[in-house]
Scaffold this active site. Structure first.
Site, short mmCIF file in Angstrom:
data_model
loop_
_atom_site.label_atom_id
_atom_site.label_comp_id
_atom_site.label_asym_id
_atom_site.label_seq_id
_atom_site.Cartn_x
_atom_site.Cartn_y
_atom_site.Cartn_z
N ILE A 1 -4.09 -7.32 -4.36
CA ILE A 1 -3.88 -6.14 -5.45
C ILE A 1 -4.78 -5.20 -4.56
O ILE A 1 -5.84 -4.92 -4.37
CB ILE A 1 -4.61 -6.54 -6.64
CG1 ILE A 1 -3.98 -7.79 -7.48
CG2 ILE A 1 -4.51 -5.29 -7.72
CD1 ILE A 1 -4.52 -8.13 -8.91
N PRO A 2 -3.69 -4.25 -4.13
CA PRO A 2 -4.41 -3.20 -3.05
C PRO A 2 -4.90 -1.98 -3.47
O PRO A 2 -4.50 -0.93 -3.49
CB PRO A 2 -2.80 -2.86 -2.24
CG PRO A 2 -1.92 -2.90 -3.30
CD PRO A 2 -2.47 -4.16 -4.21
N CYS A 3 -6.27 -2.28 -4.28
CA CYS A 3 -6.92 -1.14 -4.75
C CYS A 3 -7.52 -0.08 -3.59
O CYS A 3 -7.61 1.20 -3.97
CB CYS A 3 -8.06 -1.79 -5.52
SG CYS A 3 -9.22 -2.67 -4.63
N HIS A 4 -7.24 -0.50 -2.71
CA HIS A 4 -7.60 0.63 -1.38
C HIS A 4 -6.57 1.45 -1.43
O HIS A 4 -7.05 2.59 -0.56
CB HIS A 4 -7.68 -0.17 -0.14
CG HIS A 4 -6.65 -1.17 0.50
ND1 HIS A 4 -6.17 -2.22 -0.17
CD2 HIS A 4 -5.65 -0.67 1.30
CE1 HIS A 4 -4.97 -2.63 0.64
NE2 HIS A 4 -4.60 -1.56 1.30
#
Length: 162
Positions: A131-134
């Protein structure tokens, strides 16, 4: 029961926690010792240390860092409050190499003023990378925060832009 393993990556050793349902948590090196961190997050869970993560998890993480994988397809065991879960599911839709603002994610969740709640959801994202919160930035384009540290956030954004 959670099965804890670790693997090396370009951003340091990662802790991988899996349940019978799927991937539950990815821990960054700053959360080492991983077992201690997991017990803090899941005090009632039994933790079993295994040598290596499930092959599919390991293969997809390796392929991601090689630039060969643009989107993960893993079984997830996402445990989060309802709004956090909704925000993280919106974050998971941000395409590889692109970014969105906290404000944009809040709008997609149906509450344009919930930018701080989106930030909290990202700060508590149990499955970073997948889950690419970056990929979530401040409205002005600033980095905002990141659980693994801003150096790792910069590294991941640069990796995806290449």
């Amino acid at each position: 029961m959670l099965h804890l393993s670790q693997m090396d990556s370009p951003i340091g050793t990662l802790g991988i926690a899996e349940s019978e349902i799927g991937l539950r948590r990815i821990l960054f090196q700053n959360e080492y010792p991983f077992e201690t961190s997991l017990k803090k997050y899941y005090p009632k869970e039994e933790i079993n240390f295994v040598q290596t993560p499930a092959k599919e998890i390991q293969n997809q993480i390796i392929a991601y860092f090689k630039g060969e994988l643009k989107s993960f397809s893993l079984a997830l065991d996402l445990k989060a409050p309802p709004f956090f879960k909704r925000a993280l599911l919106e974050v998971s839709k941000i395409p590889f190499g692109q970014t969105a603002s906290y404000k944009e994610i809040a709008k997609k969740c149906g509450n344009p003023k919930a930018m701080r709640a989106v930030g909290s959801a990202n700060a508590n994202n149990p499955i970073p990378l997948v889950i690419p919160c970056h990929r979530v930035l401040k409205h002005d384009g600033g980095l905002g925060g990141f659980g693994g540290g801003l150096e790792i956030k910069r590294f991941l954004l640069t990796l995806e832009r290449q």
